[in-house]
Design an enzyme around this catalytic site. Sequence first.
Site, short mmCIF file in Angstrom:
data_model
loop_
_atom_site.label_atom_id
_atom_site.label_comp_id
_atom_site.label_asym_id
_atom_site.label_seq_id
_atom_site.Cartn_x
_atom_site.Cartn_y
_atom_site.Cartn_z
N SER A 147 77.82 64.51 5.65
CA SER A 147 76.62 63.93 6.25
C SER A 147 76.81 63.37 7.65
CB SER A 147 76.07 62.83 5.33
OG SER A 147 77.07 61.88 5.04
N GLU A 204 65.47 49.55 9.87
CA GLU A 204 66.75 48.94 9.52
C GLU A 204 67.86 49.95 9.79
OE1 GLU A 204 65.02 50.76 7.47
OE2 GLU A 204 66.59 52.03 6.64
N LYS A 219 70.82 61.88 9.90
CA LYS A 219 69.68 60.96 10.08
C LYS A 219 68.67 61.46 11.11
CE LYS A 219 71.19 57.61 7.25
NZ LYS A 219 70.50 57.25 6.01
C1 LIG Z 1 76.90 59.44 7.78
C2 LIG Z 1 76.07 58.84 6.70
N1 LIG Z 1 76.02 59.46 5.49
C3 LIG Z 1 75.29 58.96 4.48
C4 LIG Z 1 74.57 57.78 4.63
C5 LIG Z 1 73.82 57.25 3.45
O1 LIG Z 1 72.45 57.42 3.54
P1 LIG Z 1 71.68 58.44 2.61
O2 LIG Z 1 72.13 58.17 1.21
O3 LIG Z 1 70.26 58.11 2.84
O4 LIG Z 1 72.05 59.81 3.02
C6 LIG Z 1 74.59 57.10 5.87
C7 LIG Z 1 73.82 55.88 6.07
O5 LIG Z 1 73.90 55.21 7.05
C8 LIG Z 1 75.35 57.67 6.93
O6 LIG Z 1 75.41 57.06 8.13
#
Ligand SMILES: Cc1ncc(COP(=O)(O)O)c(C=O)c1O
Length: 408
Positions: free
Chosen positions: A387, A117, A95
Amino acid sequence: MKKPYLKEFPNEEGFFGKFGGAFVPEAIAKQMQEINKAYELIAQNAEFIAELRRIRTHFQGRPTPIYFAKNLTNKYGGAGIYLKREDLNHTGAHKLNHCMGEALLAKFMGKKKLIAETGAGQHGVALATAAAYFGMECEIHMGEVDIKKEYPNVVRMKILGANVVPVTFGAKTLKEAVDSAFEAYLKDPINSIYAIGSVVGPHPFPRIVRDFQHIVGLEAKEQFLDMTGELPDKIIACVGGGSNAMGIFSAFIEEDFIELIGVEPLGKSKLDSVKLGEHAASLSYGSEGVMHGFNSIMLKDGDGEPASVHSVASGLDYPSVGPEHAYLSSIGRTKVMAINDDEAIKAFFELSRFEGIIPAIESSHAVAYALKIAKDFPGKKLLVNLSGRGDKDIDFVVENYGYGDSVK
Ligand SMILES: Cc1ncc(COP(=O)(O)O)c(C=O)c1O
């Protein structure tokens, strides 16, 4: 000559095929156009690009590595499993890649306050971090349910100086947090900016967030080639709004021999008995609709309104999905799969116990899918976008699932 994909999509009105656009009141449409204009300007500006590069290297700790998960590869006995370690990005998830860019854009536009948010709290922590870095005010809207579930991130946001606004209506999760943050932004769109947390919302946000996340795919491509001498066969990422997935996919869209796989949350459902309300797999089971200012695929209730959704991962708990994902899956360039809560939690413990990496529950969905298919693809290479890290999730997981002692 054909334009490169990233220049062709979205078009000037923010459409990826029929998906995207800016379905907002006129006053806000004007603000969106200004944000777009400012973004176009700074995206070409050498000073802005140099500052973002400096931030990425010295503040965020980029590039994040790619790691070959040898123990899980051996255990599952098939494809090689590789992880792009966004959990090692400062603040513990992908993020921050778009938050630092959005805050830099806000500073350029003379904005004083960042509003957003958050679901899992990762976008909130990243934006609070960016606000502290640039000396701006920060207001984060978060559903009461998620505040309880992701409490460590609430504490982090407050320590970083953000004002955390609890959202107490509806299901008190991510969708309501977006509603509430948008309402707060509408009160003062001149001095504030809604720094949205994924590739969702009205144009130009799906494009801006994708472009700031593109670094993940760019790095991964070079690193994977260096490490293995070739490109991965499949790239796997979890999809909530879709920012981490678009970040990594966007560098590989034109390599159409590489399979790009988005993994949605199947929640409490199973593939042979999927029930509305139990999952948040919007692309898999939704239909076309406008929500939060953009046209995409969404899960609807009997009245055509956004359905209530569930996922064990607060960051995936959203009844729609970024318009670029709707487009790419509609033309068959991406494949969409689903993993349920139990499979994700099992993967959370597998990665923790066999590799020494505690993943975010969101990311665990992508890991779970890689573990599920690895044995069917011997000799192939799977690259998973990890992620985020799971520190925020440990209290919730232990309370509800124990310490994973059944994972052998
Ligand atoms: C660690 C992590 N991965 C994935 C996501 C999902 O978001 P996005 O689909 O935008 O990557 C989030 C959302 O809070 C997250 O904290």
